[in-house]
Design a protein around this motif. Structure first.
Motif, mmCIF file in Angstrom:
data_model
loop_
_atom_site.group_PDB
_atom_site.id
_atom_site.type_symbol
_atom_site.label_atom_id
_atom_site.label_comp_id
_atom_site.label_asym_id
_atom_site.label_seq_id
_atom_site.Cartn_x
_atom_site.Cartn_y
_atom_site.Cartn_z
ATOM 1 N N VAL A 37 0.868 -1.192 0.000
ATOM 2 C CA VAL A 37 0.000 0.000 0.000
ATOM 3 C C VAL A 37 0.897 1.232 0.000
ATOM 4 O O VAL A 37 1.815 1.334 0.812
ATOM 5 C CB VAL A 37 -0.912 0.019 1.242
ATOM 6 N N CYS A 61 -0.705 -5.055 6.130
ATOM 7 C CA CYS A 61 -0.201 -4.642 4.816
ATOM 8 C C CYS A 61 1.264 -4.246 4.902
ATOM 9 O O CYS A 61 1.780 -3.952 5.980
ATOM 10 C CB CYS A 61 -0.981 -3.432 4.291
ATOM 11 N N VAL A 63 3.265 -1.242 4.126
ATOM 12 C CA VAL A 63 2.854 0.147 3.943
ATOM 13 C C VAL A 63 4.054 1.032 3.603
ATOM 14 O O VAL A 63 5.113 0.929 4.234
ATOM 15 C CB VAL A 63 2.157 0.685 5.206
ATOM 16 N N VAL A 106 0.514 -2.491 -6.315
ATOM 17 C CA VAL A 106 0.161 -1.837 -5.052
ATOM 18 C C VAL A 106 -1.279 -1.341 -5.060
ATOM 19 O O VAL A 106 -1.912 -1.194 -6.106
ATOM 20 C CB VAL A 106 1.082 -0.615 -4.792
ATOM 21 N N PHE A 107 -1.780 -1.071 -3.853
ATOM 22 C CA PHE A 107 -2.957 -0.240 -3.667
ATOM 23 C C PHE A 107 -2.451 1.173 -3.377
ATOM 24 O O PHE A 107 -1.511 1.340 -2.596
ATOM 25 C CB PHE A 107 -3.807 -0.737 -2.496
ATOM 26 N N VAL A 109 -3.364 4.987 -1.908
ATOM 27 C CA VAL A 109 -4.293 5.762 -1.076
ATOM 28 C C VAL A 109 -3.867 7.217 -1.174
ATOM 29 O O VAL A 109 -2.711 7.554 -0.885
ATOM 30 C CB VAL A 109 -4.251 5.311 0.396
ATOM 31 N N LEU A 292 -10.165 1.221 5.312
ATOM 32 C CA LEU A 292 -9.125 0.872 4.349
ATOM 33 C C LEU A 292 -8.696 -0.583 4.512
ATOM 34 O O LEU A 292 -8.554 -1.313 3.521
ATOM 35 C CB LEU A 292 -7.919 1.803 4.520
ATOM 36 N N PHE A 296 -8.932 -3.367 1.513
ATOM 37 C CA PHE A 296 -7.764 -4.090 0.987
ATOM 38 C C PHE A 296 -7.985 -5.595 1.115
ATOM 39 O O PHE A 296 -7.719 -6.358 0.190
ATOM 40 C CB PHE A 296 -6.488 -3.700 1.741
#
Length: 305
Positions: A37, A61, A63, A106-107, A109, A292, A296
């Motif tokens: 993420v 995650c 991060v 990836v995600f 945000v 979030l 995910f």
């Protein structure tokens, strides 16, 4: 590519440095398992604006919080001659970071303009982005194509102010007035619905980069940037799922306008956050983090909200 660690004042994770196009870029990372993420801050902010989210998200995650070039601890090259401060530039920076540092899809945000940068990345590099979570997406209300919808004083006044601020000595004097603790605090108290969230720590983390060489020029370059994509341009072609969170008390990006973004097929859910302003991830992390994490998890598991 070079990595250098340095002490962090924002979280338990050290601030690391990655070199992109010869310029130092700062980031933090935490977490060893789960999907990757990347957290992308808004205008004038930095990776420190995610200090209340990194550890919570890192429980499930991997991060990464990244300073866009021109902001935070990252380099601030001279606008136009050394660097074009556009969403396409930030898109390429994020994509290269994903390839070189994370080595995985990836995600993303984003908060405010960070949402536009995240969506631009997904559109330009669809192989890298699994989904985009947007928090109070910038509607870019001063964009050239928005001008006709604005009241007459904004239609006339905004371009005039942009022109005046491009006079170097005037622009720098204006930035000097803005980049004061008292002014930053007043701006935050307008943007945040919860006054207790406007702490000395928050003011400091926004103030420190403002003293960097080149900070004023980057600020002024972006205030003159009324072109590039609107959020609806990118949502129209976004190749991945999206979720939108919106602080309902945001005075800058009205939720009544933001709700229209939920009409695009890629948007799975639009979640209003009552009593919260422009930066919910910092103002109300206890609301934002679980949403979030759940999203995910459901995306990875192949389930939709």
């Amino acid at each position: 590519m070079t990595f250098v660690s340095s002490p962090s004042t924002h979280s338990d994770s050290p601030v690391l440095t990655w070199h992109w196009r010869g310029y130092p870029i700062t980031y933090q990372t935490q977490g060893t398992q789960g999907p990757a993420v990347v957290l992308v801050h808004g205008f004038g902010a930095s990776l420190g604006h995610w200090r209340k989210n990194i550890a919570a998200l890192a429980t499930s995650c991997r991060v990464y919080a990244l300073d866009l070039i021109g902001f935070g601890g990252s380099a601030k090259p001279t606008p136009n001659t050394q660097m074009a401060y556009t969403f396409e530039t930030w898109s390429q920076q994020i994509a290269d970071f994903c390839r070189e540092v994370i080595a995985d899809s990836v995600f993303l945000v984003g908060n405010s303009i960070g949402c536009i940068a995240a969506m631009q990345t997904a559109v330009d590099h669809p192989d890298l982005v699994r989904g985009v979570a947007m928090i109070n997406c910038s509607l870019r209300l001063l964009h050239d194509r928005r001008r006709a919808t604005q009241p007459w004083f904004k239609r006339m006044g905004a371009p005039l102010l942009q022109q005046i601020l491009q006079v170097k000595w005037i622009g720098r004097a204006f930035f000097k007035q803005i980049a004061r603790s008292q002014t930053v605090r007043k701006i935050l108290l307008k943007a945040y619905a919860r006054p207790d969230a406007v702490t000395d720590e928050l003011v400091d983390l926004l103030m420190v980069p403002a003293s960097d060489p080149g900070a004023a020029d980057v600020f002024l370059a972006f205030t003159a940037y009324s072109q590039g994509p609107l959020p609806e341009d990118l949502l129209e072609v976004l190749p991945c799922p999206a979720i939108i969170l919106w602080g309902a008390a945001d005075p800058w990006e009205p939720i009544a306008l933001g709700q229209a973004l939920a009409n695009y097929p890629c948007v799975e859910r639009f979640i209003p956050l009552e009593g919260v302003g422009h930066c919910p991830q910092d103002e109300a992390p206890e609301l934002v983090n679980p949403i979030l994490q759940e999203w995910f998890s459901q995306q990875v598991g192949g389930n939709k909200l």
